[in-house]
Enzyme design. Structure first.
Site, PDB file in Angstrom:
ATOM      1  N   PRO A   9       0.783  -1.230   0.000  1.00 23.31           N
ATOM      2  CA  PRO A   9       0.000   0.000   0.000  1.00 23.31           C
ATOM      3  C   PRO A   9       0.821   1.291   0.000  1.00 23.31           C
ATOM      4  O   PRO A   9       1.833   1.395   0.688  1.00 23.31           O
ATOM      5  CB  PRO A   9      -0.827  -0.101   1.287  1.00 23.31           C
ATOM      6  CG  PRO A   9      -0.190  -1.153   2.105  1.00 23.31           C
ATOM      7  CD  PRO A   9       0.482  -2.090   1.144  1.00 23.31           C
ATOM      8  N   ASN A  10       0.330   2.217  -0.793  1.00 24.36           N
ATOM      9  CA  ASN A  10       0.840   3.593  -0.905  1.00 24.36           C
ATOM     10  C   ASN A  10       2.138   3.724  -1.692  1.00 24.36           C
ATOM     11  O   ASN A  10       2.553   4.843  -1.987  1.00 24.36           O
ATOM     12  CB  ASN A  10       0.997   4.254   0.488  1.00 24.36           C
ATOM     13  CG  ASN A  10      -0.328   4.351   1.199  1.00 24.36           C
ATOM     14  OD1 ASN A  10      -1.299   4.860   0.634  1.00 24.36           O
ATOM     15  ND2 ASN A  10      -0.413   3.839   2.412  1.00 24.36           N
ATOM     16  N   ARG A  17       5.211  12.528  -2.188  1.00 22.66           N
ATOM     17  CA  ARG A  17       5.532  13.129  -0.898  1.00 22.66           C
ATOM     18  C   ARG A  17       6.665  12.344  -0.233  1.00 22.66           C
ATOM     19  O   ARG A  17       7.011  11.265  -0.669  1.00 22.66           O
ATOM     20  CB  ARG A  17       4.290  13.122   0.012  1.00 22.66           C
ATOM     21  CG  ARG A  17       3.208  14.061  -0.465  1.00 22.66           C
ATOM     22  CD  ARG A  17       2.077  14.122   0.525  1.00 22.66           C
ATOM     23  NE  ARG A  17       2.562  14.437   1.862  1.00 22.66           N
ATOM     24  CZ  ARG A  17       1.898  14.155   2.984  1.00 22.66           C
ATOM     25  NH1 ARG A  17       0.736  13.545   2.908  1.00 22.66           N
ATOM     26  NH2 ARG A  17       2.385  14.479   4.157  1.00 22.66           N
ATOM     27  N   TYR A  22      11.670   8.267   1.037  1.00 22.39           N
ATOM     28  CA  TYR A  22      11.487   7.228   0.016  1.00 22.39           C
ATOM     29  C   TYR A  22      12.136   7.541  -1.332  1.00 22.39           C
ATOM     30  O   TYR A  22      12.024   6.743  -2.265  1.00 22.39           O
ATOM     31  CB  TYR A  22       9.983   6.962  -0.175  1.00 22.39           C
ATOM     32  CG  TYR A  22       9.329   6.467   1.101  1.00 22.39           C
ATOM     33  CD1 TYR A  22       9.769   5.294   1.713  1.00 22.39           C
ATOM     34  CD2 TYR A  22       8.304   7.172   1.710  1.00 22.39           C
ATOM     35  CE1 TYR A  22       9.203   4.849   2.891  1.00 22.39           C
ATOM     36  CE2 TYR A  22       7.719   6.730   2.893  1.00 22.39           C
ATOM     37  CZ  TYR A  22       8.176   5.567   3.474  1.00 22.39           C
ATOM     38  OH  TYR A  22       7.617   5.117   4.650  1.00 22.39           O
ATOM     39  N   ASN A  73       7.888  -5.988  -1.204  1.00 19.56           N
ATOM     40  CA  ASN A  73       7.901  -4.867  -0.268  1.00 19.56           C
ATOM     41  C   ASN A  73       6.446  -4.723   0.198  1.00 19.56           C
ATOM     42  O   ASN A  73       5.636  -4.079  -0.476  1.00 19.56           O
ATOM     43  CB  ASN A  73       8.379  -3.587  -0.946  1.00 19.56           C
ATOM     44  CG  ASN A  73       8.414  -2.420   0.033  1.00 19.56           C
ATOM     45  OD1 ASN A  73       7.884  -2.507   1.153  1.00 19.56           O
ATOM     46  ND2 ASN A  73       9.018  -1.315  -0.375  1.00 19.56           N
ATOM     47  N   ALA A  76       3.317  -1.013   4.604  1.00 12.20           N
ATOM     48  CA  ALA A  76       2.799  -1.016   5.983  1.00 12.20           C
ATOM     49  C   ALA A  76       2.351  -2.405   6.440  1.00 12.20           C
ATOM     50  O   ALA A  76       2.400  -2.717   7.640  1.00 12.20           O
ATOM     51  CB  ALA A  76       1.650  -0.027   6.105  1.00 12.20           C
ATOM     52  N   HIS A  79       4.363  -4.812   8.846  1.00 13.38           N
ATOM     53  CA  HIS A  79       4.350  -4.737  10.308  1.00 13.38           C
ATOM     54  C   HIS A  79       3.058  -5.265  10.933  1.00 13.38           C
ATOM     55  O   HIS A  79       2.925  -5.252  12.146  1.00 13.38           O
ATOM     56  CB  HIS A  79       4.581  -3.278  10.738  1.00 13.38           C
ATOM     57  CG  HIS A  79       5.632  -2.589   9.922  1.00 13.38           C
ATOM     58  ND1 HIS A  79       6.945  -3.016   9.893  1.00 13.38           N
ATOM     59  CD2 HIS A  79       5.573  -1.539   9.055  1.00 13.38           C
ATOM     60  CE1 HIS A  79       7.636  -2.236   9.068  1.00 13.38           C
ATOM     61  NE2 HIS A  79       6.824  -1.348   8.547  1.00 13.38           N
ATOM     62  N   ASP A  86       1.484 -15.949   6.086  1.00 12.22           N
ATOM     63  CA  ASP A  86       0.935 -17.295   5.861  1.00 12.22           C
ATOM     64  C   ASP A  86       0.931 -17.651   4.374  1.00 12.22           C
ATOM     65  O   ASP A  86       1.222 -18.792   4.001  1.00 12.22           O
ATOM     66  CB  ASP A  86      -0.492 -17.396   6.417  1.00 12.22           C
ATOM     67  CG  ASP A  86      -0.525 -17.479   7.943  1.00 12.22           C
ATOM     68  OD1 ASP A  86       0.542 -17.687   8.551  1.00 12.22           O
ATOM     69  OD2 ASP A  86      -1.620 -17.325   8.521  1.00 12.22           O
ATOM     70  N   GLU A  97      12.576  -9.900   1.071  1.00 14.48           N
ATOM     71  CA  GLU A  97      11.869  -8.705   1.536  1.00 14.48           C
ATOM     72  C   GLU A  97      12.713  -7.465   1.191  1.00 14.48           C
ATOM     73  O   GLU A  97      13.922  -7.473   1.420  1.00 14.48           O
ATOM     74  CB  GLU A  97      11.704  -8.812   3.052  1.00 14.48           C
ATOM     75  CG  GLU A  97      11.080  -7.600   3.714  1.00 14.48           C
ATOM     76  CD  GLU A  97      11.171  -7.685   5.254  1.00 14.48           C
ATOM     77  OE1 GLU A  97      12.114  -8.338   5.783  1.00 14.48           O
ATOM     78  OE2 GLU A  97      10.313  -7.081   5.914  1.00 14.48           O
ATOM     79  N   HIS A  99      12.833  -3.089   1.494  1.00 12.20           N
ATOM     80  CA  HIS A  99      12.296  -1.792   1.936  1.00 12.20           C
ATOM     81  C   HIS A  99      13.168  -0.689   1.369  1.00 12.20           C
ATOM     82  O   HIS A  99      14.399  -0.785   1.427  1.00 12.20           O
ATOM     83  CB  HIS A  99      12.259  -1.695   3.459  1.00 12.20           C
ATOM     84  CG  HIS A  99      11.320  -2.691   4.050  1.00 12.20           C
ATOM     85  ND1 HIS A  99       9.954  -2.559   3.944  1.00 12.20           N
ATOM     86  CD2 HIS A  99      11.549  -3.857   4.686  1.00 12.20           C
ATOM     87  CE1 HIS A  99       9.389  -3.603   4.509  1.00 12.20           C
ATOM     88  NE2 HIS A  99      10.324  -4.411   4.960  1.00 12.20           N
ATOM     89  N   LEU A 100      12.511   0.339   0.864  1.00 13.24           N
ATOM     90  CA  LEU A 100      13.250   1.488   0.321  1.00 13.24           C
ATOM     91  C   LEU A 100      14.037   2.179   1.421  1.00 13.24           C
ATOM     92  O   LEU A 100      15.200   2.528   1.258  1.00 13.24           O
ATOM     93  CB  LEU A 100      12.255   2.487  -0.291  1.00 13.24           C
ATOM     94  CG  LEU A 100      11.496   2.002  -1.525  1.00 13.24           C
ATOM     95  CD1 LEU A 100      10.267   2.872  -1.761  1.00 13.24           C
ATOM     96  CD2 LEU A 100      12.404   2.023  -2.745  1.00 13.24           C
ATOM     97  N   SER A 101      13.374   2.374   2.562  1.00 16.16           N
ATOM     98  CA  SER A 101      14.004   3.075   3.687  1.00 16.16           C
ATOM     99  C   SER A 101      14.661   2.059   4.621  1.00 16.16           C
ATOM    100  O   SER A 101      14.372   0.854   4.546  1.00 16.16           O
ATOM    101  CB  SER A 101      12.946   3.883   4.447  1.00 16.16           C
ATOM    102  OG  SER A 101      11.990   3.008   5.030  1.00 16.16           O
ATOM    103  N   ARG A 106      13.976   3.450  12.166  1.00 18.03           N
ATOM    104  CA  ARG A 106      12.732   4.238  12.222  1.00 18.03           C
ATOM    105  C   ARG A 106      11.915   3.883  13.474  1.00 18.03           C
ATOM    106  O   ARG A 106      12.470   3.374  14.445  1.00 18.03           O
ATOM    107  CB  ARG A 106      11.960   4.054  10.904  1.00 18.03           C
ATOM    108  CG  ARG A 106      12.770   4.567   9.696  1.00 18.03           C
ATOM    109  CD  ARG A 106      11.999   4.487   8.411  1.00 18.03           C
ATOM    110  NE  ARG A 106      10.826   5.362   8.437  1.00 18.03           N
ATOM    111  CZ  ARG A 106       9.871   5.344   7.492  1.00 18.03           C
ATOM    112  NH1 ARG A 106       9.972   4.488   6.477  1.00 18.03           N
ATOM    113  NH2 ARG A 106       8.837   6.148   7.579  1.00 18.03           N
ATOM    114  N   ARG A 110       7.824  -0.135  13.380  1.00 20.92           N
ATOM    115  CA  ARG A 110       8.359  -0.678  12.106  1.00 20.92           C
ATOM    116  C   ARG A 110       9.422  -1.750  12.354  1.00 20.92           C
ATOM    117  O   ARG A 110       9.998  -2.290  11.413  1.00 20.92           O
ATOM    118  CB  ARG A 110       8.951   0.450  11.258  1.00 20.92           C
ATOM    119  CG  ARG A 110       7.911   1.428  10.748  1.00 20.92           C
ATOM    120  CD  ARG A 110       8.512   2.431   9.786  1.00 20.92           C
ATOM    121  NE  ARG A 110       7.760   3.671   9.810  1.00 20.92           N
ATOM    122  CZ  ARG A 110       6.692   3.925   9.058  1.00 20.92           C
ATOM    123  NH1 ARG A 110       6.256   3.036   8.210  1.00 20.92           N
ATOM    124  NH2 ARG A 110       6.062   5.083   9.164  1.00 20.92           N
TER     125      ARG A 110
END
Ligand code: CA2
Length: 149
Positions: A9-10, A17, A22, A73, A76, A79, A86, A97, A99-101, A106, A110
């Protein structure tokens, strides 16, 4: 070699933004970079993004018998989602896995990753290049598996 790249998501809002966290590249640029990495390595790929947990679970389930590996990725849902964990365990495809950040520096919330429990490796804090690292890792892993029978 066929790889499924899943974004949660997002992530479709990349570049709109929070470029300090990111990066400045938008989602279309991320997709182009991932496709280019796969092409360089001679891999086929499908890049999928959804804001919906169930749609991501459906996509992971549909990967069984079709794809050789998954780069994910979960954003959200990293977490929170036992359902995604599953599904990854159910299909048992080699997964990485991304993650950009650098989530390790953080917020406390997270620091938990459910998806990580079903992944061979985590790449974080490397921006879009992290996807290429994950793709290279999966290629090497799959080639070694094939050799060792
Ligand atoms: O660092 C990552 O790649 C994350 O998976 C990104 C998620 C976040 O919830 C994870 O903790 C770490 C958030 C993606 C949201 O992306 C945005 C893009 C543009 C503007 C705002 C958020």
């Amino acid at each position: 070699m066929k790889l499924l790249i899943i974004n949660g998501p997002n992530l479709n809002l990349l570049g709109v933004r929070e470029p300090d966290i990111y990066g400045k590249e938008d989602y279309a640029a991320l997709v182009r970079r991932v496709e280019a990495c796969c092409a360089e390595l001679g891999a086929e790929c499908r890049v999928f993004q959804s804001n919906h947990e169930g749609a991501i679970v459906d996509e992971i389930q549909a990967a069984y018998g079709v794809f050789d590996g998954i780069v994910i990725n979960p954003a959200a849902y990293t977490h929170t989602s036992v359902a995604i964990l599953d599904a990854l365990n159910a299909v048992a495809l080699p997964a990485v896995e991304v993650h950009l950040s650098d989530v390790s520096v953080r917020e406390d919330f997270r620091q938990i990753s459910y998806a990580r429990l079903a992944c061979l490796k985590t790449v974080m804090g490397r921006g879009v290049e992290g996807y290429c690292e994950a793709i290279r890792f999966l290629k090497d892993y799959l080639e070694t598996q094939k050799k060792d029978g």
